[in-house]
Design a protein around this motif. Structure first.
Motif, PDB file in Angstrom:
ATOM      1  N   ALA A 192       0.814  -1.217   0.000  1.00 16.41           N
ATOM      2  CA  ALA A 192       0.000   0.000   0.000  1.00 16.41           C
ATOM      3  C   ALA A 192       0.846   1.264   0.000  1.00 16.41           C
ATOM      4  O   ALA A 192       0.441   2.290  -0.548  1.00 16.41           O
ATOM      5  N   VAL A 193       2.026   1.193   0.576  1.00 15.35           N
ATOM      6  CA  VAL A 193       2.871   2.389   0.679  1.00 15.35           C
ATOM      7  C   VAL A 193       3.523   2.743  -0.654  1.00 15.35           C
ATOM      8  O   VAL A 193       4.089   3.829  -0.800  1.00 15.35           O
ATOM      9  N   SER A 194       3.453   1.820  -1.622  1.00 16.71           N
ATOM     10  CA  SER A 194       4.166   2.038  -2.877  1.00 16.71           C
ATOM     11  C   SER A 194       3.273   2.434  -4.044  1.00 16.71           C
ATOM     12  O   SER A 194       3.774   2.716  -5.138  1.00 16.71           O
ATOM     13  N   VAL A 195       1.942   2.447  -3.861  1.00 16.79           N
ATOM     14  CA  VAL A 195       1.031   2.746  -4.971  1.00 16.79           C
ATOM     15  C   VAL A 195      -0.082   3.666  -4.506  1.00 16.79           C
ATOM     16  O   VAL A 195      -0.319   3.846  -3.305  1.00 16.79           O
ATOM     17  N   ASP A 196      -0.783   4.227  -5.495  1.00 17.92           N
ATOM     18  CA  ASP A 196      -1.991   5.002  -5.229  1.00 17.92           C
ATOM     19  C   ASP A 196      -3.142   4.013  -5.079  1.00 17.92           C
ATOM     20  O   ASP A 196      -3.546   3.363  -6.053  1.00 17.92           O
TER      21      ASP A 196
ATOM     22  N   ALA B 169      -5.571  -6.656  -7.791  1.00 23.30           N
ATOM     23  CA  ALA B 169      -4.850  -7.935  -7.792  1.00 23.30           C
ATOM     24  C   ALA B 169      -5.801  -9.111  -7.540  1.00 23.30           C
ATOM     25  O   ALA B 169      -5.587 -10.211  -8.062  1.00 23.30           O
ATOM     26  N   GLY B 170      -6.834  -8.890  -6.748  1.00 20.97           N
ATOM     27  CA  GLY B 170      -7.757  -9.980  -6.422  1.00 20.97           C
ATOM     28  C   GLY B 170      -9.051  -9.963  -7.193  1.00 20.97           C
ATOM     29  O   GLY B 170      -9.931 -10.796  -6.945  1.00 20.97           O
ATOM     30  N   LYS B 171      -9.187  -9.053  -8.149  1.00 23.28           N
ATOM     31  CA  LYS B 171     -10.468  -8.915  -8.847  1.00 23.28           C
ATOM     32  C   LYS B 171     -10.801 -10.152  -9.680  1.00 23.28           C
ATOM     33  O   LYS B 171     -11.944 -10.613  -9.695  1.00 23.28           O
TER      34      LYS B 171
ATOM     35  N   ARG C 233      -1.273  -4.748   1.891  1.00 25.78           N
ATOM     36  CA  ARG C 233      -1.220  -4.863   0.436  1.00 25.78           C
ATOM     37  C   ARG C 233      -2.557  -4.463  -0.188  1.00 25.78           C
ATOM     38  O   ARG C 233      -3.610  -4.620   0.426  1.00 25.78           O
ATOM     39  N   VAL C 234      -2.486  -3.964  -1.424  1.00 28.01           N
ATOM     40  CA  VAL C 234      -3.675  -3.500  -2.133  1.00 28.01           C
ATOM     41  C   VAL C 234      -4.234  -4.645  -2.974  1.00 28.01           C
ATOM     42  O   VAL C 234      -3.568  -5.133  -3.904  1.00 28.01           O
TER      43      VAL C 234
ATOM     44  N   ASP D 171      -5.234  -0.290 -11.549  1.00 32.07           N
ATOM     45  CA  ASP D 171      -3.933  -0.950 -11.618  1.00 32.07           C
ATOM     46  C   ASP D 171      -4.043  -2.161 -12.542  1.00 32.07           C
ATOM     47  O   ASP D 171      -4.280  -3.288 -12.104  1.00 32.07           O
ATOM     48  N   ASN D 172      -3.861  -1.926 -13.848  1.00 27.42           N
ATOM     49  CA  ASN D 172      -3.976  -3.004 -14.823  1.00 27.42           C
ATOM     50  C   ASN D 172      -2.876  -4.052 -14.662  1.00 27.42           C
ATOM     51  O   ASN D 172      -3.087  -5.239 -14.926  1.00 27.42           O
TER      52      ASN D 172
END
Length: 325
Positions: free
Chosen positions: A44-48, A209-211, A204-205, A53-54
């Motif tokens: 989470a700290v590395s992305v918006d 990733a889990g969609k 983690r986001v 996020d494709n």
């Protein structure tokens, strides 16, 4: 072979329960998904967090497909071996059914589900904190502030939802596609449980990733979830059941396209109100569930499993005789 395997798997489940974790295929699936999740879900700290996020979506889909292919290959190999054994007269049939039954058993968790729900009720008799602590084994939500009735509601909801995930759906897909069908479903359901979250979880986001995992589970659970609800209506109120419109209305109150169906059916069957604060309320006019309702709910689920096994046996016979010409 398939019928013998199903009956043997249920007998092993009833008598012995779950195998040790080191021999459990679903645990192995979880180990793979845990490792793969660290590769596909960004910190989470590395992305918006709010951005599309494709890349994570693509990686998540690829990792899911790789795991699903591995599960299908192994289960197809086991089933093919069973078919080969059937060529050796009656002993081969016994060995084939035994092989598939042993492989199918870990994909079902009926005894464990009943036991965990009963354990929550027994813990509530001891104290509310004990009931909350035992509930942690069943749900991922924060249980620290739940009242006694909310603990019981959560246990009954989990019983209804997992009746589909751990029993009805695996048997349904076994009936349709044999061992590979049951194995694929359990992989998809485990992936959804570990990856199918909105936003951030454990640093983690998972939104993208889990969609894929979440949607795959939605697709594979669509028919079994509604079958579970229909069977609950049948065993609770007889052939008339409660109205389909009432069931559909209550099921649609939940954000999930599938889990609301067995939970709504259970709420209507027991005539109790089941709710998750700030998320949904099922059968709002219903009463607060009591200890006796937990036992009644478990009784309903036992009847559902019994009827589904009969349906599965008849369906497998029909498919076999229909295909033999």
């Amino acid at each position: 072979m398939l019928i013998g395997a199903l009956l043997l798997a249920l007998a092993i489940d009833a008598c012995l329960g779950e195998p040790p974790a080191r021999f459990h295929p679903v645990v192995w699936m979880g180990h793979y998904l845990g490792w793969a999740g660290e590769q596909v879900a960004p910190l989470a700290v590395s992305v918006d967090v709010a951005a599309r996020d494709n890349k994570s979506f693509g990686l998540g889909a690829a990792a899911w497909l790789a795991g699903a292919i591995g599960v299908m290959c192994i289960s197809c190999a086991i089933q093919s071996l069973g078919l080969m054994l059937m060529e050796s007269a009656w002993l081969g049939n016994v060995l084939a059914a035994s092989l598939l039954g042993l492989a199918l058993k870990p994909l079902l968790a009926w005894r464990m589900l009943r036991g965990e729900v009963q354990a929550v009720e027994l813990a509530l008799v001891e104290s509310l904190p004990a009931g909350r602590e035992r509930l942690r084994w069943l749900v991922s939500r924060d249980v620290s502030a739940l009242t006694e009735s909310q603990v019981r509601e959560s246990a009954i909801e989990s019983l209804a939802e997992n009746l589909n995930d751990s029993v009805v759906a695996p048997i349904f897909w076994f009936m349709v596609l044999g061992l590979p069908g049951a194995a694929l479903y359990r992989f998809a359901n485990t992936a959804d449980a570990m990856w199918g979250y909105h936003g951030v979880r454990n640093g983690r986001v998972w939104e993208w990733a889990g969609k894929w995992a979440a949607r795959a589970d939605d697709v594979l659970s669509w028919v079994p979830a509604r079958l579970t609800a229909a069977l609950l209506a049948l065993v609770a109120r007889g052939p008339g059941g409660f109205s389909g419109s009432a069931l559909r209305r209550e099921a649609n109150r939940t954000p999930s396209p599938n889990s609301g169906w067995p939970m709504a059916a259970m709420a209507l069957a027991l005539n109790v109100c089941l709710h998750k604060p700030g998320v949904y309320t099922l059968n709002a006019p219903g009463r607060v569930p009591q200890a006796a309702d937990t036992d009644l709910a478990i009784g309903y689920t036992k009847k559902v499993v019994f009827i589904q096994v009969i349906i599965a046996v008849l369906a497998i016979f029909s498919i076999a005789f229909g295909a033999s010409p």
